[in-house]
Write an enzyme that holds these catalytic residues in place. Structure first.
Site, short mmCIF file in Angstrom:
data_model
loop_
_atom_site.label_atom_id
_atom_site.label_comp_id
_atom_site.label_asym_id
_atom_site.label_seq_id
_atom_site.Cartn_x
_atom_site.Cartn_y
_atom_site.Cartn_z
N TRP A 202 3.73 0.71 4.82
CA TRP A 202 4.38 -0.32 5.62
C TRP A 202 3.64 -1.65 5.56
O TRP A 202 3.53 -2.37 6.54
CB TRP A 202 4.52 0.13 7.08
CG TRP A 202 5.25 1.41 7.27
CD1 TRP A 202 4.77 2.68 7.07
CD2 TRP A 202 6.62 1.59 7.68
NE1 TRP A 202 5.73 3.61 7.34
CE2 TRP A 202 6.88 2.98 7.73
CE3 TRP A 202 7.63 0.69 8.05
CZ2 TRP A 202 8.11 3.50 8.10
CZ3 TRP A 202 8.86 1.23 8.42
CH2 TRP A 202 9.09 2.61 8.44
N HIS A 203 3.16 -2.03 4.36
CA HIS A 203 2.36 -3.25 4.23
C HIS A 203 2.85 -4.14 3.09
O HIS A 203 2.07 -4.55 2.23
CB HIS A 203 0.89 -2.89 3.97
CG HIS A 203 0.25 -2.11 5.07
ND1 HIS A 203 -0.85 -1.30 4.85
CD2 HIS A 203 0.54 -2.02 6.39
CE1 HIS A 203 -1.21 -0.74 6.00
NE2 HIS A 203 -0.37 -1.16 6.94
N PRO A 204 4.13 -4.52 3.03
CA PRO A 204 4.59 -5.37 1.93
C PRO A 204 4.05 -6.79 2.05
O PRO A 204 4.00 -7.37 3.12
CB PRO A 204 6.12 -5.34 2.10
CG PRO A 204 6.34 -5.14 3.56
CD PRO A 204 5.22 -4.22 4.00
N HIS B 105 0.85 -1.19 0.00
CA HIS B 105 0.00 0.00 0.00
C HIS B 105 0.89 1.24 0.00
O HIS B 105 1.87 1.30 0.73
CB HIS B 105 -0.88 0.03 1.25
CG HIS B 105 -1.92 -1.04 1.27
ND1 HIS B 105 -2.21 -1.77 2.40
CD2 HIS B 105 -2.75 -1.50 0.30
CE1 HIS B 105 -3.18 -2.64 2.13
NE2 HIS B 105 -3.50 -2.49 0.86
#
Length: 539
Positions: A475-477, A302
């Site tokens: 911060w959503h890999p 994201h």
């Protein structure tokens, strides 16, 4: 190399959200479990005191010794910018450092996983709901969508400022319904979020899943240990090699090795073990154990772009962490667990689609201060509000590769933001919508002036330049070791999270997700790990 005493059924690589969930479930099932975590058991020094305070994450996440920051390769579609990305490096993983937001995404996300996997795969929303409910101890909801008996506490925000109130009222005035529960029947709407907190204090995966097992001889945890490779022999994962204190060790697993090192480091460890794209492995001088092209591909994250405005007064959290205000707020929190320190600083959002679809494509965060990823020319710190348009389902795909064969070297990361033109179009649509919010009452009554991108920015070309200049990670890999159906050449795992071509090896973290969920990824990661262990125990 030192050989540790064996006696473990399972080795879990990574002590983050997924690893904590898996360890607890396996130990309760009678299995002997070893967790190997590259970070420390807890944050060092004063960070251990401050991080449980919800407001502390904004200051603690960058430059922290328990957050591994990565500088990605220059981004082709961002004029060479390299917006930093990071991943936790501490026991508890993201639960120990993140913004604590608890969202699951949309029902359609998991039904999309199920369709991608051929249907009846066990990954639909109906299949995942028992895992969400089983993990959750919700302090507001107890219904068909929520549980109250699980180990992870989920609570409302600890404080609400005037900007948050005005934002929620403004969204309703614009026709966006108030939604008291983004994790219930529907996600669309505006309101305040829930968090992995307990009594206005961060609640981590360590507290929820590992602390109840203290003294149980079936669980051992090794911290400050860098895994160098998974030991593969004759097509089976036999154990793990790791370095601790400059000494290399190996440990044997009687059953499955579970990889839970995160979307950046799980593919790195597979490639260090000779599992991945053969040409890339040979270029790094690594012997190929299994040519698996999908390892490290399919990176999704994201990303968000801000609209920032100054306000006419102190309606949010600007300067609440300085001087007398800091002392007053800190004392209020220590005595009563209330006030600004009890807030994560991001209390409300809206799930919308600016193009008019019923399925939200943007998560519009309301941050009650000026919040940017580093300094941006022409924008000063002041009383203000930031509306961050976060794209929920980006179409662009990035990649993770090895920098070298050194296990201590950070991986090479290419997020490839805006590679697909529709991602940029949707971000611009979100920014235009954010401007409409600022122009609507009652929020408009608090606005002094737009600071970024600035009132002179009106064309799509100018908005696109603003996006390239300011876009940053949420911060959503996910997705770098994804599941796939039989015959899918890009699939790393089958639908039971087993690595294709290697026996006794599973991936149970966010890297296994084939598509990114439409919300923060911590709750989905925990649910995925819970389902992964259930599949393992079915054998």
């Amino acid at each position: 190399m030192t050989r540790l005493l064996d006696g473990y059924d399972h080795i879990i690589i990574g002590g983050g959200s997924a690893g904590c969930v898996a360890a607890a479930a396996l130990v309760r099932a009678g299995r002997r479990v070893l967790i190997i975590e590259r970070g420390p058991a807890k944050a060092p020094g004063l960070a251990a005191f401050f991080l449980p305070m919800p407001a502390a994450w904004m200051k603690g996440i960058r430059g922290s010794p328990i957050v591994e920051m990565h500088q990605p390769v220059p981004q082709k579609h961002l004029d060479g910018r390299t917006p930093a990305v990071g991943q936790a490096a501490v026991l508890g993983g993201g639960t120990s450092v993140n913004a604590m937001v608890y969202t699951r995404g949309q029902h359609a996300d998991y039904d999309g996983w199920d369709a991608l996997l051929g249907g009846a795969s066990g990954w639909s929303f109906a299949d995942m709901l028992p895992h969400f409910r089983g993990l959750e101890h919700n302090h507001r909801f107890n219904d068909q969508w929520h549980g109250v008996d699980g180990p992870m506490h989920v609570s409302d925000t600890g404080a609400i400022c005037e900007l948050t109130e005005s934002y929620c009222l403004t969204m309703q005035g614009m026709g966006v319904p108030y939604n008291p529960d983004f994790n219930g029947a529907r996600q669309a709407g505006a309101g305040t979020m829930q968090y992995t907190t307990y009594r206005n204090r961060r609640y981590t995966g360590v507290q929820a899943f590992l602390d109840p097992l203290k003294g149980d001889g079936r669980l051992k945890i090794i911290t400050d240990a860098q895994v160098s490779r998974i030991i593969v022999d004759k097509g089976s994962a036999r154990g793990v090699a790791y370095v601790q204190g400059g000494q290399e060790h190996s440990v044997h697993a009687d059953s499955d090795v579970l990889l839970a090192a995160g979307a950046y480091n799980s593919p790195k460890i597979l490639m260090l073990s000779g599992i991945g794209p053969a040409g890339h492995l040979r270029a790094q001088g690594i012997a190929v154990a299994l040519d698996l092209p999908g390892v490290g591909a399919n990176l999704q994250d994201h990303h968000e772009v801000p609209v920032v405005a100054a306000t006419t007064g102190a309606y949010g959290y600007f300067r609440e962490d300085r001087g007398w205000r800091m002392l007053r707020n800190g004392l209020q929190y220590l005595l009563f667990r209330s006030g600004p320190v009890a807030s994560s600083g991001v209390e409300a959002c809206a799930y919308i689609d600016p193009d008019g679809s019923d399925r939200p494509s943007i998560k519009m965060y309301c941050v009650p201060t000026v919040y940017l990823d580093g300094d941006v020319a022409g924008v000063r710190s002041t009383h203000g509000v930031t509306l961050n348009a976060c794209l929920l389902r980006p179409q662009s795909r990035g990649m993770v590769r090895l920098r070298s064969s050194d296990p201590f070297a950070k991986p090479l990361i290419d997020n490839n933001y805006f590679a697909e033109s529709d991602d940029l179009r949707r971000e611009i649509s979100g920014l235009r919508y954010a401007r409409k919010i600022l122009a609507s009452r009652p929020l408009h009554d608090l606005i002094k002036a737009e600071l970024l991108p600035g009132p002179g920015i009106t064309s799509d070309a100018d908005f696109a330049a603003h996006c390239r200049r300011t876009v940053k990670t949420n911060w959503h890999p996910v997705g770098t070791c994804r599941m796939g159906r039989d015959g899918d050449p890009g699939a790393v795992l089958d639908k039971r999270l087993r690595l294709r071509g290697i026996e006794g090896l599973r991936v149970i973290d966010a890297s296994a997700m084939p598509l990114i969920p439409s919300g923060n990824t911590n709750a989905p990661t925990m649910a995925l790990a819970s389902r992964g262990v259930a599949l393992l125990l079915e054998r």
